[in-house]
Scaffold this motif. Sequence first.
Motif, mmCIF file in Angstrom:
data_model
loop_
_atom_site.group_PDB
_atom_site.id
_atom_site.type_symbol
_atom_site.label_atom_id
_atom_site.label_comp_id
_atom_site.label_asym_id
_atom_site.label_seq_id
_atom_site.Cartn_x
_atom_site.Cartn_y
_atom_site.Cartn_z
ATOM 1 N N UNK A 313 0.831 -1.211 0.000
ATOM 2 C CA UNK A 313 0.000 0.000 0.000
ATOM 3 C C UNK A 313 0.864 1.261 0.000
ATOM 4 N N UNK A 314 1.905 1.288 0.827
ATOM 5 C CA UNK A 314 2.700 2.514 0.979
ATOM 6 C C UNK A 314 3.589 2.800 -0.229
ATOM 7 N N UNK A 315 3.963 1.772 -0.986
ATOM 8 C CA UNK A 315 4.815 1.990 -2.163
ATOM 9 C C UNK A 315 4.030 2.018 -3.467
ATOM 10 N N UNK A 316 2.713 1.795 -3.402
ATOM 11 C CA UNK A 316 1.894 1.770 -4.621
ATOM 12 C C UNK A 316 2.004 3.058 -5.448
ATOM 13 N N UNK A 317 2.004 4.251 -4.818
ATOM 14 C CA UNK A 317 2.092 5.479 -5.637
ATOM 15 C C UNK A 317 3.411 5.636 -6.392
ATOM 16 N N UNK A 318 4.432 4.874 -6.028
ATOM 17 C CA UNK A 318 5.750 5.052 -6.637
ATOM 18 C C UNK A 318 6.055 4.005 -7.707
ATOM 19 N N UNK A 319 5.051 3.175 -8.004
ATOM 20 C CA UNK A 319 5.149 2.197 -9.089
ATOM 21 C C UNK A 319 6.396 1.321 -8.971
ATOM 22 N N UNK A 320 6.629 0.822 -7.788
ATOM 23 C CA UNK A 320 7.753 -0.076 -7.581
ATOM 24 C C UNK A 320 7.464 -1.437 -8.210
ATOM 25 N N UNK A 321 8.435 -2.030 -8.888
ATOM 26 C CA UNK A 321 8.249 -3.381 -9.429
ATOM 27 C C UNK A 321 7.983 -4.379 -8.304
ATOM 28 N N UNK A 322 7.293 -5.441 -8.633
ATOM 29 C CA UNK A 322 6.917 -6.409 -7.604
ATOM 30 C C UNK A 322 8.139 -7.045 -6.956
ATOM 31 N N UNK A 323 9.227 -7.185 -7.709
ATOM 32 C CA UNK A 323 10.431 -7.775 -7.129
ATOM 33 C C UNK A 323 10.962 -6.903 -5.976
ATOM 34 N N UNK A 324 10.960 -5.589 -6.176
ATOM 35 C CA UNK A 324 11.429 -4.687 -5.125
ATOM 36 C C UNK A 324 10.482 -4.702 -3.925
ATOM 37 N N UNK A 325 9.184 -4.827 -4.189
ATOM 38 C CA UNK A 325 8.225 -4.889 -3.093
ATOM 39 C C UNK A 325 8.417 -6.151 -2.263
#
Length: 493
Positions: A313-325
Amino acid sequence: MDDLTLTLGIGAAVLLLAVLAVRVSTRLGLPSLLLYLALGVLVGEAGLGIEFANAELTQSLGLAALVMILAEGGLTTRWSEVKPALWPGIALSTVAVGLSIGITGAALHYLLDFDWRLALLWGAVLASTDAAAVFSVLRNLSVTRRLVGSLELESGINDAPSYIAVVLLASTDPVTWSLPLVLGYELLAGAVLGVGLGWLGVHALRRAALPATGLYPLATVAVCFLAFAAGQGAHASGLLAAYIAGLVLGNSKLPHRSDTVSFAEGMGWLAQIGLFVLLGLFASPSRLLDALVPGLVAGAVLTLLARPISVLVSTAPFRMPWREQVFLSWAGLRGAVPIVLAMIPLSQGVPGAQQLVDAVFVLVIVLTLIQGTTLGALAKVLKLDGGARPKGVDVDVATLDEIDAELLQVTIPTGSKLHGVYLSELRLPPGATVSLVARAGGAFTPLSTTRLQELDQVLVVATQDARAATESRIRAVDRAGRFAKWKGVSGDN
């Protein structure tokens, strides 16, 4: 033998063993904090028989050690590396903390039948990642800068909202609508105080020609502790103020910066060792078995549910790739901070607080063993291994007393593009000159035809007006070689 002599002797022996444990932990691939905890347990009631059960003293000493760890983290964090991750780091340290508290609290309310306030208190204690664990583990990995920056900022900042939440939930005051406003004020005021006192500290140290080099590191660390005290005194976040003051100081052009960083690292290690040994000494192995099931349940909820959702939820606005998440979710390392936070309700006599302390102790050991030893492998599996980053040129600065000039000591690292550059090609600005080169155990006065080499130590004298341009030029050549100017490469951080 009197008590003081015995205490000093045991303390010195434990410290030496802890220092040696760093090498052992490196060889075994284990986080050193586990060995420090084991040392504390061996010294305690289950080993040498030393009994220590003072929760208030443990909380106070733990908080002081935490301030030192945060100050060291700020002083050694390079702004150029964490700047690209500023907003994800802030989101992880605020939004993710709130979500983690809510999710963990709700799960423990239903799974362990805790009342809501106690369940949320568990969530608040467990919400914060540990600065000591993150700084020590991540800096041995070669993952991308954005990931390292996000996690370092998160671990440096999120202690503050977690601490505030624990203090509020441990009290008997009712929770009202003004709670978000109080949280916002404490964090914002702490950040402002940290920036302000850090800035004042930088300017004071630049103008002070102190009689001994060792006084600069002491003064720098004192500024960070002053920021903490000022924050607490203003009913703001002292932890956030201390970290940000360290960040401002560490990324400014301080006199004897390398000495200051080395001193801060040493004090950071001392704080970590003292903190974990103290927590191990406080722990009672006889109680840990009773806390095993609640600790494992809380750990599973935190690791498999609360952390992944809060990161997503917290990184969703920054369009982080799923691997980084995925990596961010697994890298939420817990260490001494949750144990220190758990001491707050225990010292205030909150019902169920002793079980919380014991469960957190179990949880920290289990999660550190599982997460800390697998992060490197996970980075490779997710293809996030960014490769080894070359070390930048080290420029230390000392103020020359009674004259308007400064002495820059430049250490040329292996792989630097300063290697092979003629002194005439360095093209330092007017007001700066290379006065001495130390090489292979000797030193000589260089000529314009002298070629710099790896591992050289170069002394540059510069007026204060020329100092910034001189350091910028040296860093630019370090990055791009003798043609840095034509390549458009600057030495700005």
